[in-house]
Scaffold this active site. Sequence first.
Site, PDB file in Angstrom:
ATOM      1  N   ASP A  15       3.148  15.059 -35.785  1.00  0.00           N
ATOM      2  CA  ASP A  15       2.042  14.415 -35.284  1.00  0.00           C
ATOM      3  C   ASP A  15       1.601  13.422 -36.607  1.00  0.00           C
ATOM      4  O   ASP A  15       1.678  13.275 -37.675  1.00  0.00           O
ATOM      5  CB  ASP A  15       1.035  15.705 -35.401  1.00  0.00           C
ATOM      6  CG  ASP A  15      -0.363  15.112 -35.019  1.00  0.00           C
ATOM      7  OD1 ASP A  15      -0.658  15.207 -33.829  1.00  0.00           O
ATOM      8  OD2 ASP A  15      -1.395  14.697 -35.598  1.00  0.00           O
ATOM      9  N   MET A  28      -0.546   3.384 -39.020  1.00  0.00           N
ATOM     10  CA  MET A  28      -0.464   4.752 -39.319  1.00  0.00           C
ATOM     11  C   MET A  28      -1.057   5.354 -40.429  1.00  0.00           C
ATOM     12  O   MET A  28      -0.591   4.939 -41.430  1.00  0.00           O
ATOM     13  CB  MET A  28       1.046   5.298 -39.044  1.00  0.00           C
ATOM     14  CG  MET A  28       1.391   6.704 -39.165  1.00  0.00           C
ATOM     15  SD  MET A  28       3.094   7.157 -38.475  1.00  0.00           S
ATOM     16  CE  MET A  28       4.030   6.373 -40.000  1.00  0.00           C
ATOM     17  N   HIS A 174      -7.015  17.547 -35.684  1.00  0.00           N
ATOM     18  CA  HIS A 174      -6.743  16.003 -35.736  1.00  0.00           C
ATOM     19  C   HIS A 174      -6.275  15.761 -37.357  1.00  0.00           C
ATOM     20  O   HIS A 174      -6.633  14.591 -37.884  1.00  0.00           O
ATOM     21  CB  HIS A 174      -7.904  15.226 -35.291  1.00  0.00           C
ATOM     22  CG  HIS A 174      -8.013  15.250 -33.852  1.00  0.00           C
ATOM     23  ND1 HIS A 174      -7.070  14.564 -32.934  1.00  0.00           N
ATOM     24  CD2 HIS A 174      -8.975  15.959 -33.005  1.00  0.00           C
ATOM     25  CE1 HIS A 174      -7.514  14.893 -31.645  1.00  0.00           C
ATOM     26  NE2 HIS A 174      -8.683  15.632 -31.794  1.00  0.00           N
ATOM     27  N   ASP A 179      -1.997  19.844 -36.917  1.00  0.00           N
ATOM     28  CA  ASP A 179      -1.603  19.789 -35.573  1.00  0.00           C
ATOM     29  C   ASP A 179      -0.039  19.839 -35.462  1.00  0.00           C
ATOM     30  O   ASP A 179       0.233  20.085 -34.338  1.00  0.00           O
ATOM     31  CB  ASP A 179      -2.266  18.383 -35.051  1.00  0.00           C
ATOM     32  CG  ASP A 179      -3.787  18.373 -35.019  1.00  0.00           C
ATOM     33  OD1 ASP A 179      -4.325  19.461 -35.325  1.00  0.00           O
ATOM     34  OD2 ASP A 179      -4.441  17.506 -34.696  1.00  0.00           O
TER      35      ASP A 179
END
Length: 204
Positions: A15, A28, A174, A179
Amino acid sequence: MSARRVKPSCYISVDIEADGPIPGPYSMLSIGAAVAGTQDADGFTAADPEKLTFYRELRPVSADFDPEALAVSGLDRARLAVEGAEPALALAEFSDWVGEVSAGAQPVMCGYPASYDWTFLYWYLIRFTGASPFGHSGCLDMKTLYATKAGLPLRAVAKRTMPAHLLSARRHTHHALDDAIEQADLLVNLMVWPGPGGSGPVPG
């Protein structure tokens, strides 16, 4: 080639949290990964997703960001600009980790859905390390896996419509590692699920 000579697959739930829709213009900001299990000619073997994990927070690669995307993770770009890992270092460490945990098998990135996370992960791997430990196509989309087993159109699939026993008991926070671990539970359940008309035990 005999089925028993096929190299096993090591399924790694990944994730990522990002501050926009595409890599390059946007960044990212974190990556989490957890080994979900392995599959060989004898079948699928689940792993404890909390045992073999990886997590890094990264320095942004551009000044641009989408406030709504950034709000999803709650990560602080200003802090990451100072404290975040250099992408080249973080992705090299990730590649090394993948190689270690998948020794003797072919690593497969797994996501729900895989498309967004794979787009960022593959771009970052190629941009900052020049290679991907998953190759160019070593990803598995759990949404597609469920749609195929359930006999449903892909666009009809959502977690809220899945049988409750397939979903993880963990919260979706999140936070990339949380996750990734949660999604590993989902993958394990999907891999052993015989489908809506089948029978057999499904892990909780």
